[in-house]
Design a protein around this motif. Structure first.
Motif, PDB file in Angstrom:
ATOM      1  N   LEU A  50      37.596  39.470  39.708  1.00  0.00           N
ATOM      2  CA  LEU A  50      38.491  38.636  40.509  1.00  0.00           C
ATOM      3  C   LEU A  50      38.003  37.191  40.537  1.00  0.00           C
ATOM      4  O   LEU A  50      38.802  36.259  40.436  1.00  0.00           O
ATOM      5  N   SER A  51      36.699  37.013  40.656  1.00  0.00           N
ATOM      6  CA  SER A  51      36.123  35.679  40.667  1.00  0.00           C
ATOM      7  C   SER A  51      36.395  34.965  39.346  1.00  0.00           C
ATOM      8  O   SER A  51      36.695  33.770  39.327  1.00  0.00           O
ATOM      9  N   ASP A  52      36.294  35.693  38.237  1.00  0.00           N
ATOM     10  CA  ASP A  52      36.598  35.102  36.931  1.00  0.00           C
ATOM     11  C   ASP A  52      38.047  34.621  36.854  1.00  0.00           C
ATOM     12  O   ASP A  52      38.364  33.661  36.157  1.00  0.00           O
ATOM     13  N   LEU A  53      38.939  35.317  37.572  1.00  0.00           N
ATOM     14  CA  LEU A  53      40.348  34.935  37.600  1.00  0.00           C
ATOM     15  C   LEU A  53      40.636  33.859  38.645  1.00  0.00           C
ATOM     16  O   LEU A  53      41.747  33.334  38.712  1.00  0.00           O
ATOM     17  N   GLY A  54      39.628  33.569  39.473  1.00  0.00           N
ATOM     18  CA  GLY A  54      39.813  32.569  40.515  1.00  0.00           C
ATOM     19  C   GLY A  54      40.545  33.101  41.726  1.00  0.00           C
ATOM     20  O   GLY A  54      41.222  32.349  42.431  1.00  0.00           O
ATOM     21  N   ILE A  55      40.428  34.413  41.964  1.00  0.00           N
ATOM     22  CA  ILE A  55      41.123  35.054  43.074  1.00  0.00           C
ATOM     23  C   ILE A  55      40.090  35.676  44.007  1.00  0.00           C
ATOM     24  O   ILE A  55      39.213  36.415  43.564  1.00  0.00           O
ATOM     25  N   ALA A  56      40.190  35.376  45.286  1.00  0.00           N
ATOM     26  CA  ALA A  56      39.342  36.031  46.281  1.00  0.00           C
ATOM     27  C   ALA A  56      40.017  37.346  46.671  1.00  0.00           C
ATOM     28  O   ALA A  56      41.245  37.462  46.644  1.00  0.00           O
ATOM     29  N   ARG A  57      39.230  38.323  47.018  1.00  0.00           N
ATOM     30  CA  ARG A  57      39.790  39.621  47.395  1.00  0.00           C
ATOM     31  C   ARG A  57      40.781  39.486  48.557  1.00  0.00           C
ATOM     32  O   ARG A  57      41.788  40.168  48.617  1.00  0.00           O
ATOM     33  N   ALA A  58      40.506  38.557  49.452  1.00  0.00           N
ATOM     34  CA  ALA A  58      41.392  38.343  50.601  1.00  0.00           C
ATOM     35  C   ALA A  58      42.747  37.753  50.191  1.00  0.00           C
ATOM     36  O   ALA A  58      43.706  37.815  50.958  1.00  0.00           O
ATOM     37  N   ASP A  59      42.824  37.190  48.996  1.00  0.00           N
ATOM     38  CA  ASP A  59      44.059  36.544  48.529  1.00  0.00           C
ATOM     39  C   ASP A  59      44.930  37.455  47.673  1.00  0.00           C
ATOM     40  O   ASP A  59      45.966  37.018  47.167  1.00  0.00           O
ATOM     41  N   ILE A  60      44.545  38.696  47.502  1.00  0.00           N
ATOM     42  CA  ILE A  60      45.279  39.598  46.607  1.00  0.00           C
ATOM     43  C   ILE A  60      46.744  39.721  47.021  1.00  0.00           C
ATOM     44  O   ILE A  60      47.644  39.616  46.186  1.00  0.00           O
ATOM     45  N   HIS A  61      46.997  39.920  48.295  1.00  0.00           N
ATOM     46  CA  HIS A  61      48.389  40.100  48.736  1.00  0.00           C
ATOM     47  C   HIS A  61      49.207  38.813  48.564  1.00  0.00           C
ATOM     48  O   HIS A  61      50.388  38.878  48.191  1.00  0.00           O
ATOM     49  N   ALA A  62      48.578  37.669  48.782  1.00  0.00           N
ATOM     50  CA  ALA A  62      49.277  36.398  48.588  1.00  0.00           C
ATOM     51  C   ALA A  62      49.607  36.181  47.110  1.00  0.00           C
ATOM     52  O   ALA A  62      50.707  35.731  46.763  1.00  0.00           O
ATOM     53  N   VAL A  63      48.674  36.511  46.241  1.00  0.00           N
ATOM     54  CA  VAL A  63      48.904  36.368  44.799  1.00  0.00           C
ATOM     55  C   VAL A  63      50.005  37.316  44.341  1.00  0.00           C
ATOM     56  O   VAL A  63      50.894  36.937  43.565  1.00  0.00           O
ATOM     57  N   ALA A  64      49.976  38.544  44.843  1.00  0.00           N
ATOM     58  CA  ALA A  64      51.013  39.523  44.480  1.00  0.00           C
ATOM     59  C   ALA A  64      52.378  39.078  44.994  1.00  0.00           C
ATOM     60  O   ALA A  64      53.397  39.216  44.301  1.00  0.00           O
ATOM     61  N   HIS A  65      52.408  38.514  46.186  1.00  0.00           N
ATOM     62  CA  HIS A  65      53.678  38.030  46.755  1.00  0.00           C
ATOM     63  C   HIS A  65      54.244  36.899  45.899  1.00  0.00           C
ATOM     64  O   HIS A  65      55.442  36.867  45.603  1.00  0.00           O
ATOM     65  N   GLU A  66      53.382  35.984  45.487  1.00  0.00           N
ATOM     66  CA  GLU A  66      53.826  34.883  44.637  1.00  0.00           C
ATOM     67  C   GLU A  66      54.319  35.402  43.280  1.00  0.00           C
ATOM     68  O   GLU A  66      55.299  34.903  42.734  1.00  0.00           O
ATOM     69  N   ALA A  67      53.634  36.404  42.742  1.00  0.00           N
ATOM     70  CA  ALA A  67      54.047  36.965  41.443  1.00  0.00           C
ATOM     71  C   ALA A  67      55.431  37.619  41.532  1.00  0.00           C
ATOM     72  O   ALA A  67      56.226  37.526  40.615  1.00  0.00           O
ATOM     73  N   ALA A  68      55.690  38.272  42.654  1.00  0.00           N
ATOM     74  CA  ALA A  68      56.945  39.011  42.787  1.00  0.00           C
ATOM     75  C   ALA A  68      58.103  38.144  43.277  1.00  0.00           C
ATOM     76  O   ALA A  68      59.228  38.277  42.800  1.00  0.00           O
ATOM     77  N   TYR A  69      57.834  37.266  44.233  1.00  0.00           N
ATOM     78  CA  TYR A  69      58.906  36.545  44.900  1.00  0.00           C
ATOM     79  C   TYR A  69      58.907  35.053  44.621  1.00  0.00           C
ATOM     80  O   TYR A  69      59.814  34.340  45.051  1.00  0.00           O
ATOM     81  N   GLY A  70      57.891  34.559  43.943  1.00  0.00           N
ATOM     82  CA  GLY A  70      57.793  33.120  43.705  1.00  0.00           C
ATOM     83  C   GLY A  70      57.218  32.429  44.920  1.00  0.00           C
ATOM     84  O   GLY A  70      56.814  33.066  45.886  1.00  0.00           O
ATOM     85  N   LYS A  71      57.177  31.138  44.882  1.00  0.00           N
ATOM     86  CA  LYS A  71      56.563  30.390  45.994  1.00  0.00           C
ATOM     87  C   LYS A  71      57.456  30.254  47.155  1.00  0.00           C
ATOM     88  O   LYS A  71      58.501  30.357  47.370  1.00  0.00           O
TER      89      LYS A  71
END
Length: 71
Positions: A50-71
């Motif tokens: 996750l760190s290599d991708l620049g994503i914190a574990r706490a941000d997983i749901h926010a990243v998934a939301h952006e992937a599915a619904y956009g900003k």
């Protein structure tokens, strides 16, 4: 010479309305599927990956939301 211009409001039949609602539901189901799949895949990654991708574990749901619904 006289010109006549008539306009009618578009009327939607019951079948059109039902089809629109069904299309909306189908789109929402597809987006939710993308969200769920993204969360599943990111949760399975290690903290290092996750760190290599620049994503914190706490941000997983926010990243998934952006992937599915956009900003």
């Amino acid at each position: 010479m006289a010109y006549v211009n008539s306009s009618r409001a578009a009327s939607f039949s019951l079948a059109d309305r039902i089809s629109g609602v069904l299309a909306l539901i189908k789109m929402q189901i597809a987006r939710r599927s993308v969200y769920n799949q993204t969360v599943r895949e990111l949760v399975q990654l290690s903290d290092r990956e996750l760190s290599d991708l620049g994503i914190a574990r706490a941000d997983i749901h926010a990243v998934a939301h952006e992937a599915a619904y956009g900003k």
